[in-house]
Design an enzyme around this catalytic site. Sequence first.
Site, mmCIF file in Angstrom:
data_model
loop_
_atom_site.group_PDB
_atom_site.id
_atom_site.type_symbol
_atom_site.label_atom_id
_atom_site.label_comp_id
_atom_site.label_asym_id
_atom_site.label_seq_id
_atom_site.Cartn_x
_atom_site.Cartn_y
_atom_site.Cartn_z
ATOM 1 N N ASN A 47 0.870 -1.185 0.000
ATOM 2 C CA ASN A 47 0.000 0.000 0.000
ATOM 3 C C ASN A 47 0.905 1.232 0.000
ATOM 4 O O ASN A 47 1.511 1.553 1.015
ATOM 5 C CB ASN A 47 -0.891 -0.041 1.260
ATOM 6 C CG ASN A 47 -1.676 1.238 1.432
ATOM 7 O OD1 ASN A 47 -1.783 2.050 0.516
ATOM 8 N ND2 ASN A 47 -2.254 1.409 2.622
ATOM 9 N N LYS B 54 0.077 4.301 -0.252
ATOM 10 C CA LYS B 54 -0.545 5.500 0.346
ATOM 11 C C LYS B 54 -0.283 6.708 -0.568
ATOM 12 O O LYS B 54 -0.220 6.538 -1.786
ATOM 13 C CB LYS B 54 -0.029 5.713 1.770
ATOM 14 C CG LYS B 54 -0.073 4.443 2.606
ATOM 15 C CD LYS B 54 0.279 4.656 4.047
ATOM 16 C CE LYS B 54 0.301 3.310 4.752
ATOM 17 N NZ LYS B 54 0.506 3.424 6.181
ATOM 18 N N HIS C 147 -9.092 0.721 5.500
ATOM 19 C CA HIS C 147 -7.763 0.897 6.103
ATOM 20 C C HIS C 147 -7.900 1.796 7.331
ATOM 21 O O HIS C 147 -8.712 2.721 7.352
ATOM 22 C CB HIS C 147 -6.809 1.519 5.077
ATOM 23 C CG HIS C 147 -5.385 1.521 5.542
ATOM 24 N ND1 HIS C 147 -4.899 2.490 6.398
ATOM 25 C CD2 HIS C 147 -4.362 0.670 5.305
ATOM 26 C CE1 HIS C 147 -3.626 2.229 6.657
ATOM 27 N NE2 HIS C 147 -3.276 1.131 5.998
ATOM 28 N N GLU D 233 -6.248 4.195 8.364
ATOM 29 C CA GLU D 233 -6.104 5.643 8.106
ATOM 30 C C GLU D 233 -7.406 6.215 7.566
ATOM 31 O O GLU D 233 -7.750 7.366 7.855
ATOM 32 C CB GLU D 233 -4.946 5.885 7.127
ATOM 33 C CG GLU D 233 -3.602 5.682 7.817
ATOM 34 C CD GLU D 233 -2.462 5.330 6.889
ATOM 35 O OE1 GLU D 233 -2.582 5.482 5.662
ATOM 36 O OE2 GLU D 233 -1.430 4.865 7.411
ATOM 37 N N GLU E 279 -4.686 -5.475 10.865
ATOM 38 C CA GLU E 279 -3.662 -4.442 11.021
ATOM 39 C C GLU E 279 -3.862 -3.736 12.365
ATOM 40 O O GLU E 279 -4.605 -2.740 12.439
ATOM 41 C CB GLU E 279 -3.786 -3.412 9.898
ATOM 42 C CG GLU E 279 -3.550 -3.978 8.517
ATOM 43 C CD GLU E 279 -2.963 -2.914 7.592
ATOM 44 O OE1 GLU E 279 -1.905 -3.177 7.014
ATOM 45 O OE2 GLU E 279 -3.540 -1.828 7.481
ATOM 46 N N GLY F 102 2.882 1.580 10.719
ATOM 47 C CA GLY F 102 3.771 2.723 10.549
ATOM 48 C C GLY F 102 4.577 3.083 11.785
ATOM 49 O O GLY F 102 5.190 4.147 11.841
ATOM 50 N N SER G 229 4.106 -2.756 10.154
ATOM 51 C CA SER G 229 5.572 -2.748 10.259
ATOM 52 C C SER G 229 6.202 -4.066 9.809
ATOM 53 O O SER G 229 7.148 -4.558 10.426
ATOM 54 C CB SER G 229 6.002 -2.380 11.685
ATOM 55 O OG SER G 229 5.509 -1.090 12.019
HETATM 56 C C1 PEP Z 1 -0.275 -0.087 6.275
HETATM 57 O O1 PEP Z 1 -0.342 1.110 6.143
HETATM 58 O O2 PEP Z 1 -1.206 -0.814 5.894
HETATM 59 C C2 PEP Z 1 0.905 -0.633 6.928
HETATM 60 C C3 PEP Z 1 0.841 -1.859 7.365
HETATM 61 O O3 PEP Z 1 1.985 0.199 7.043
HETATM 62 P P1 PEP Z 1 3.443 -0.206 7.606
HETATM 63 O O4 PEP Z 1 3.850 -1.450 6.895
HETATM 64 O O5 PEP Z 1 4.312 0.967 7.237
HETATM 65 O O6 PEP Z 1 3.300 -0.396 9.056
#
Ligand code: PEP
Length: 255
Positions: A9, A11, A102, A104, A176, A182, A219
């Site tokens: 992703n 973003k 998601h 966000e 997630e 992040g 992450s």
């Molecule tokens: C995400 O935004 O879906 C995500 C998992 O980000 P990151 O891998 O940077 O934690």
Amino acid sequence: MRKRLIAGNWKLNGNWALCEQFVDAFASLPAASLEAIKQQADVVICPTAVYLSRFDALIQSTSSILQLGAQDVSTESQGAYTGEIAASMLAESGAGFGIAGHSERRHRFAETDQQVVQKMQNLFAANVLPIVCVGEPIEQREAGSAESFIEAQLLPIATAVAEHGLAERPMAIAYEPIWAVGTGKSATPEQAQSMHAFIRSVMARFMDADSLRIIYGGSVTPENATALMAMADIDGALIGGASLDPEQFVALASV
Ligand code: PEP
């Protein structure tokens, strides 16, 4: 046997040059490695929607193993909704996958469970495989109520799938945990496995969940991916930061 799903992703990151770099990075792998990746995983990039058509044309013309996904989709199908993009438009632009819900979107854009469900249904209607995200905040994890939080997010999704005759259609759930997205602080393989098994048990009340892909996000890096993906109920990863680096993403697809 569930085929692994490795989805990046991007973003609000990346540009056309990065799209080309990704195609080149995979094209430079030996044929046997490419074949091995293709056999074991769907490898999906979710760039911003403006790049989908051009990226898709490049993928087709180079016979790349990459597939495309959308980061979001409108709750609407057509009409006076300035700036929105309908699921059918994403499909026409080359997206075979679409993320809905998601964290966000849920938090920064105040998306409700009802909107997430509508987005999922629109993706199904356009034959775009939905990747529906769930994840608990740190407060719930620390209070020991992560499972009940996740169950509350899953129930509207699972109910809609069952009520609209979608239980046989392929979809994926992305677990997630918000505290891991992040932050550089991934869930441990054991924490993730335990929640994935729980998610499968909830979904199994509404569908044959043995074939449901449940992917982990938060992450994920080439360093922690092997241990995460060795877990019985972890069927792949949704990757943010590490998906912006072609080398790291190739490594993640090759785990
Ligand atoms: C995400 O935004 O879906 C995500 C998992 O980000 P990151 O891998 O940077 O934690």
